[in-house]
Structure formats: C-alpha cells, structure tokens
Design a protein around this motif. Structure first.
Motif, mmCIF file in Angstrom:
data_model
loop_
_atom_site.group_PDB
_atom_site.id
_atom_site.type_symbol
_atom_site.label_atom_id
_atom_site.label_comp_id
_atom_site.label_asym_id
_atom_site.label_seq_id
_atom_site.Cartn_x
_atom_site.Cartn_y
_atom_site.Cartn_z
ATOM 1 N N PRO A 1 32.519 48.419 27.526
ATOM 2 C CA PRO A 1 32.052 47.586 25.974
ATOM 3 C C PRO A 1 31.616 46.137 26.485
ATOM 4 C CG PRO A 1 34.397 47.968 26.696
ATOM 5 C CD PRO A 1 33.891 48.539 27.640
ATOM 6 N N GLU A 2 30.696 46.188 27.226
ATOM 7 C CA GLU A 2 29.937 45.077 27.621
ATOM 8 C C GLU A 2 28.995 44.357 26.621
ATOM 9 O OE1 GLU A 2 28.546 43.575 32.121
ATOM 10 O OE2 GLU A 2 27.137 45.131 31.089
ATOM 11 N N LEU A 3 29.096 43.155 26.348
ATOM 12 C CA LEU A 3 28.280 42.213 25.436
ATOM 13 C C LEU A 3 27.265 41.407 26.223
ATOM 14 C CD1 LEU A 3 30.651 41.452 22.816
ATOM 15 C CD2 LEU A 3 29.147 43.356 22.792
ATOM 16 N N ALA A 4 26.279 40.879 25.696
ATOM 17 C CA ALA A 4 25.439 39.856 26.364
ATOM 18 C C ALA A 4 26.236 38.662 27.155
ATOM 19 C CB ALA A 4 24.206 39.358 25.414
ATOM 20 N N LEU A 5 27.136 38.261 26.298
ATOM 21 C CA LEU A 5 27.880 37.116 26.611
ATOM 22 C C LEU A 5 28.742 37.662 27.921
ATOM 23 C CD1 LEU A 5 29.097 34.349 26.103
ATOM 24 C CD2 LEU A 5 30.909 35.439 24.817
ATOM 25 N N ASP A 6 29.368 38.878 27.986
ATOM 26 C CA ASP A 6 29.934 39.312 29.245
ATOM 27 C C ASP A 6 29.061 38.978 30.231
ATOM 28 O OD1 ASP A 6 32.644 40.069 28.206
ATOM 29 O OD2 ASP A 6 31.378 41.520 27.039
ATOM 30 N N ARG A 7 27.794 39.382 30.264
ATOM 31 C CA ARG A 7 26.711 39.501 31.369
ATOM 32 C C ARG A 7 26.426 37.859 31.639
ATOM 33 N NH1 ARG A 7 25.025 43.788 28.606
ATOM 34 N NH2 ARG A 7 23.465 42.546 27.065
ATOM 35 N N ALA A 8 26.385 37.026 30.863
ATOM 36 C CA ALA A 8 26.150 35.591 30.978
ATOM 37 C C ALA A 8 27.437 34.776 31.789
ATOM 38 C CB ALA A 8 25.745 35.151 29.602
ATOM 39 N N VAL A 9 28.571 35.444 31.666
ATOM 40 C CA VAL A 9 29.611 34.554 32.350
ATOM 41 C C VAL A 9 29.678 35.256 33.631
ATOM 42 C CG1 VAL A 9 32.234 34.520 32.411
ATOM 43 C CG2 VAL A 9 31.035 34.822 30.110
ATOM 44 N N PRO A 10 29.500 34.260 34.825
ATOM 45 C CA PRO A 10 29.438 34.335 36.078
ATOM 46 C C PRO A 10 30.818 34.613 36.658
ATOM 47 C CG PRO A 10 29.515 32.024 35.772
ATOM 48 C CD PRO A 10 29.368 32.486 34.226
ATOM 49 N N LEU A 11 30.986 35.295 38.027
ATOM 50 C CA LEU A 11 32.177 35.528 38.307
ATOM 51 C C LEU A 11 32.659 34.224 39.220
ATOM 52 C CD1 LEU A 11 34.220 37.634 39.648
ATOM 53 C CD2 LEU A 11 32.815 37.731 41.459
ATOM 54 N N GLN A 12 33.697 33.800 38.836
ATOM 55 C CA GLN A 12 34.301 32.396 39.277
ATOM 56 C C GLN A 12 35.727 32.634 39.925
ATOM 57 O OE1 GLN A 12 32.716 29.578 39.733
ATOM 58 N NE2 GLN A 12 30.857 29.938 38.390
ATOM 59 N N PRO A 13 35.872 33.007 41.354
ATOM 60 C CA PRO A 13 36.984 33.228 41.791
ATOM 61 C C PRO A 13 38.279 32.477 41.800
ATOM 62 C CG PRO A 13 35.325 33.612 43.605
ATOM 63 C CD PRO A 13 34.707 32.751 42.317
ATOM 64 N N VAL A 14 37.791 31.019 41.535
ATOM 65 C CA VAL A 14 38.926 30.141 40.982
ATOM 66 C C VAL A 14 39.783 30.378 40.001
ATOM 67 C CG1 VAL A 14 37.524 28.489 39.751
ATOM 68 C CG2 VAL A 14 39.543 27.566 41.119
ATOM 69 N N TRP A 15 39.143 31.154 39.108
ATOM 70 C CA TRP A 15 40.019 31.496 37.843
ATOM 71 C C TRP A 15 40.936 32.705 38.105
ATOM 72 C CZ3 TRP A 15 39.855 29.443 32.924
ATOM 73 C CH2 TRP A 15 38.955 28.590 32.805
ATOM 74 N N ALA A 16 40.928 33.113 39.221
ATOM 75 C CA ALA A 16 41.923 33.805 39.678
ATOM 76 C C ALA A 16 43.243 33.654 39.714
ATOM 77 C CB ALA A 16 41.542 34.769 40.937
ATOM 78 N N LEU A 17 43.476 32.134 40.250
ATOM 79 C CA LEU A 17 44.683 31.323 40.437
ATOM 80 C C LEU A 17 45.268 31.041 39.031
ATOM 81 C CD1 LEU A 17 43.242 28.665 43.016
ATOM 82 C CD2 LEU A 17 44.241 31.064 43.613
ATOM 83 N N ILE A 18 44.298 30.786 38.118
ATOM 84 C CA ILE A 18 44.839 30.461 36.364
ATOM 85 C C ILE A 18 45.255 32.212 35.817
ATOM 86 C CG2 ILE A 18 44.207 30.158 34.269
ATOM 87 C CD1 ILE A 18 42.133 27.890 35.552
ATOM 88 N N TYR A 19 44.533 32.956 36.258
ATOM 89 C CA TYR A 19 44.870 34.474 35.719
ATOM 90 C C TYR A 19 46.187 34.899 36.193
ATOM 91 C CZ TYR A 19 44.190 39.453 35.239
ATOM 92 O OH TYR A 19 44.357 40.794 34.812
ATOM 93 N N GLY A 20 46.643 34.578 37.317
ATOM 94 C CA GLY A 20 47.867 34.819 38.133
ATOM 95 C C GLY A 20 48.976 34.010 37.615
ATOM 96 N N ALA A 21 48.754 32.837 38.035
ATOM 97 C CA ALA A 21 49.850 31.796 37.737
ATOM 98 C C ALA A 21 50.075 31.592 36.414
ATOM 99 C CB ALA A 21 49.278 30.412 38.500
ATOM 100 N N VAL A 22 49.166 31.099 35.578
ATOM 101 C CA VAL A 22 49.688 31.158 34.146
ATOM 102 C C VAL A 22 50.112 32.169 33.421
ATOM 103 C CG1 VAL A 22 48.328 30.369 32.142
ATOM 104 C CG2 VAL A 22 47.771 29.163 33.842
ATOM 105 N N TYR A 23 49.701 33.393 33.655
ATOM 106 C CA TYR A 23 50.194 34.492 32.924
ATOM 107 C C TYR A 23 51.769 34.999 33.353
ATOM 108 C CZ TYR A 23 50.696 39.364 31.853
ATOM 109 O OH TYR A 23 51.151 40.593 31.390
ATOM 110 N N VAL A 24 51.851 34.592 35.082
ATOM 111 C CA VAL A 24 53.442 34.807 35.182
ATOM 112 C C VAL A 24 54.109 33.618 34.632
ATOM 113 C CG1 VAL A 24 54.845 34.434 37.281
ATOM 114 C CG2 VAL A 24 52.966 35.651 37.473
#
Length: 252
Positions: free
Chosen positions: A54-77
């Motif tokens: 279910p990909e939109l144009a906005l999904d394709r416009a968002v770049p892969l940013q590894p630093v967000w993995a830290l937020i994804y993990g730490a903030v979710y926990v």
C-alpha cells in the motif's frame, strides 16, 4: 532542609513505595503476553498468499534514515513500559488491557486478510551505531504484517491511558507516539497508510474502553508521582540503549 527539598525527598520516597506496591496480573494481561509472539508466525499461517504494497507517493519521497531506528526502538519501549509504572488503578489497568487486546486482535485479522510486505532493503550499508541498530531491527522483525501498524496503535493507546493519569505527561507521550509513527516511515518499516490505520485503531480502542475511565478517579498521589515515574522509566530505557551501545562497541 528547605520546603522544596523536603517535597522532593517525599516524592522520591513515594516513588520507591510505588515500586513495592503489588501489581495485579489479570487474565487479559496473560492473554496479551501470549498473543504477542503469534506476530512472528502469522506469515507462516497463510504461506500461499498475495502480498500487498500500500505504497503512496509520499512513502517513496521519504528517504531511509537509519538514525530513526534508535527512536523507533527506544521511544516505543518507553511507551510500552510507562503504563506499567503510571497506571495503577485496577479499573484503568483492565480497560487499558482491553484496549491493547482490541488493537492486537484487530491487527492480526488484518494481517491474515490483507497481508502486506514492507518495501525495505534486506540490509543497510554503512557504519555507525544507527546503521547497526537498523540492521539488527531488520534481522529480528520480518518485513510483513504492516497494515495497520501495531507499533503506532500500541504507542497511542499507551499515551492515551497515561494522559488520563496526568495530562501534561500524556501530552508528552502523545508526541512520543507521533515520533514512533514518523520513525516507522524513515526506517521503511511501514507505509503512511499503516500509520494512519494504526492511529485510527487506537482512537477506536480509546473510545470503546479508555474514555469510560475518568481522570477524576485517579488518586491525587498517583497523579503527582506520574512525572517522577516517567523519569524512572526513561532512565531504564536509557540504560537499555547504553547496553546496546556497549554491545555494538564489543562487536565492532
């Protein structure tokens, strides 16, 4: 010792007492804990299936940013742990667990009826703690079960129930839940549609269960202790991040 110091000492002594209070373990909590591992086995339940993107144009416009993995993990926990410390009234605990169960069960039904796959790379090249963390995330979390995002729905339910204990803390946790949603996009774990569906699912759970618990039913002491307990939770999460940093340093 002045009045401010006495108040601070009293508050932290009450925080210590809060950890010594017995925490109820109702049946919905046991059911929820048993449901969580099922997430990993859902793709194998329907091996012959059409995977949707279910990909939109906005999904394709968002770049892969590894630093967000830290937020994804730490903030979710942080948002997973916080209600365990802040929500102490049995009626609210019960309603919060029912909201979580609604989220997980509804998501599981969607995963089976509308199987999806994330458009993410198998691995991320580069160096640094963030790249290492994102690759660890990819290796532990298969790229399926995207719609709706359980991470987003669970985070918003946690924030909404904490807001009924302490409004200021709740506003902060709502911002944290929004960060989790954004992080799922920058790590290519989810699509915009997944995030919006996760928020909608959390709102439904809130309307069905959490809104029936009025903030006036929260004891004043629990309300006063909530920010301090949030700091303790933040300290535990920070210690966990430091542990992963040490593991990264050891492996590299």
């Amino acid at each position: 010792m002045n009045r401010a110091s006495e108040d601070a000492a009293f508050r932290w002594s009450m925080v210590a007492d809060s950890f010594r209070r017995p925490y109820p373990v109702p049946l919905p909590m046991v059911v929820l804990l048993l449901l969580v591992p099922v997430y990993l086995f859902i793709p194998s339940l329907t091996p012959v299936r059409t995977l949707h993107v279910p990909e939109l144009a906005l999904d394709r416009a968002v770049p892969l940013q590894p630093v967000w993995a830290l937020i994804y993990g730490a903030v979710y926990v942080f948002l997973i742990l916080l209600p365990l410390f802040v929500v102490r009234q049995e009626p609210q605990i019960r309603r919060t667990l029912h909201a979580y169960l609604l989220v997980w069960l509804t998501a599981y039904v969607c995963f089976i009826l509308y199987p999806t796959v994330a458009s993410r790379p198998e691995s991320v090249t580069g160096e640094g703690f963030a790249v290492w963390g994102l690759n660890a995330l990819y290796s532990s979390d298969p790229p399926y079960n995207c719609f709706p995002s359980i991470h987003v729905a669970h985070s918003f339910v946690s924030a909404m129930t904490c807001r009924r204990v302490h409004r200021g803390l709740g506003n902060v946790t709502l911002a944290c839940a929004a960060l989790v949603g954004v992080s799922t996009l920058f790590t290519k774990q989810h699509y915009v549609a997944d995030v919006l569906a996760g928020i909608l699912l959390a709102l439904v759970a809130d309307a069905l269960f959490l809104r029936r618990f009025h903030p006036h039913d929260v004891p004043e002491l629990d309300r006063r202790l909530a920010p301090a307990l949030a700091l303790v939770t933040l300290g535990l999460v920070s210690a966990g991040v430091a542990g992963f940093w040490a593991l990264y340093q050891w492996q590299t």
